[in-house]
Design an enzyme around this catalytic site. Structure first.
Site, PDB file in Angstrom:
ATOM      1  N   LYS A 156      38.880  78.909  44.816  1.00 21.93           N
ATOM      2  CA  LYS A 156      37.735  78.838  43.710  1.00 21.93           C
ATOM      3  C   LYS A 156      36.603  78.024  44.234  1.00 21.93           C
ATOM      4  O   LYS A 156      35.111  78.426  44.221  1.00 21.93           O
ATOM      5  CB  LYS A 156      38.195  78.082  42.574  1.00 21.93           C
ATOM      6  CG  LYS A 156      37.599  78.058  41.489  1.00 21.93           C
ATOM      7  CD  LYS A 156      37.877  77.231  40.263  1.00 21.93           C
ATOM      8  CE  LYS A 156      36.797  76.336  39.788  1.00 21.93           C
ATOM      9  NZ  LYS A 156      37.313  75.125  39.039  1.00 21.93           N
TER      10      LYS A 156
ATOM     11  N   ASP B   2      37.272  80.435  37.036  1.00 21.83           N
ATOM     12  CA  ASP B   2      37.775  79.298  36.552  1.00 21.83           C
ATOM     13  C   ASP B   2      38.494  79.617  34.857  1.00 21.83           C
ATOM     14  O   ASP B   2      38.870  80.705  34.649  1.00 21.83           O
ATOM     15  CB  ASP B   2      36.691  78.235  36.236  1.00 21.83           C
ATOM     16  CG  ASP B   2      35.886  78.526  35.230  1.00 21.83           C
ATOM     17  OD1 ASP B   2      35.714  79.868  34.621  1.00 21.83           O
ATOM     18  OD2 ASP B   2      35.047  77.693  34.730  1.00 21.83           O
TER      19      ASP B   2
END
Ligand code: SF4
Length: 214
Positions: A124, A142
């Site tokens: 991420k 997210d």
């Protein structure tokens, strides 16, 4: 999980996002690629506002890996101790700064594999840096994007990798660059976790969520 929306509906959704905010921006403060890496690494299980509060003074004195190493771990901890998991994060920031100095001449690399090899930098974080700094159409998923994607049908998936693939496969290429920020901001402020603000949502007629709050 909603069904995957068709191409034309998704194009209409992002056309509306674009009309409402042509240049969406991330909310993590940074002054260069290095401080972006640090800010994103610090943001795990913390709010952007909390990270910005902690880094406001820190980045004035440590905006390069060399300066961070000179500052030292204990002084770094003093700056970030209001953020969750700060001891572990401080260790990772020191280690990744060391690697950047020793292996990359103090520069942040622009490949996903190199970024992911840094301590505390997962997929991420790497995707956020690739998207925000290098302007790659990389998709970091997210909690906000995961929730919005699954409710609306824009990019449904059972886990973050499946959602990442759904974004890459279904969002028109001309919207891929900004899709990350449009969806994060929409999830953070409108399609919120407990009671989504469907009455004020600009895509409520296209969204597939069956429990809309209208
Ligand atoms: S209509 Fe409601 S559930 Fe659908 S995207 Fe908008 S806020 Fe989220």
């Amino acid at each position: 999980m909603a069904k995957q929306l068709d191409y034309h509906t998704i194009r209409e959704i992002f056309t509306r996002f674009h009309a409402s905010e042509p240049e969406p921006k991330g909310e993590l403060d940074h002054v260069n690629a290095y401080t972006l890496v640090v800010a994103v690494a610090l943001s795990a299980q913390a709010t952007d506002i909390g990270v910005n509060r902690a880094t406001h003074e820190l980045f004035k004195i440590a905006d390069t890996p060399q300066k961070m190493l000179a500052l030292g771990e204990e002084a770094l901890i003093e700056h970030i101790k209001t953020i969750g998991l700060y001891r572990n994060k401080a260790k990772n920031v020191m280690k990744l700064s060391q690697i950047l100095v020793e292996e990359y001449g103090g520069e942040v690399p622009c490949s996903r594999a190199a970024l992911e090899s840094l301590p505390g930098v997962g997929r991420k974080t790497a995707n956020v840096v690739l998207n925000m700094w290098w302007h790659y159409p990389a998709q970091a998923v997210d909690t906000h994007i995961f929730r919005f994607g699954n409710r609306s049908g824009v990019c449904p998936g059972k886990d973050v990798v499946a959602v990442e693939r759904a974004i890459e496969d279904n969002i028109p290429v001309d919207f891929q660059q900004h899709a990350h920020h449009w969806m994060i901001l929409h999830g953070r402020y409108t399609c919120v976790a407990r009671k989504p603000k469907c009455g004020a949502c600009l895509i409520r007629d296209l969204c597939q969520f069956e429990e809309k709050t209208l």
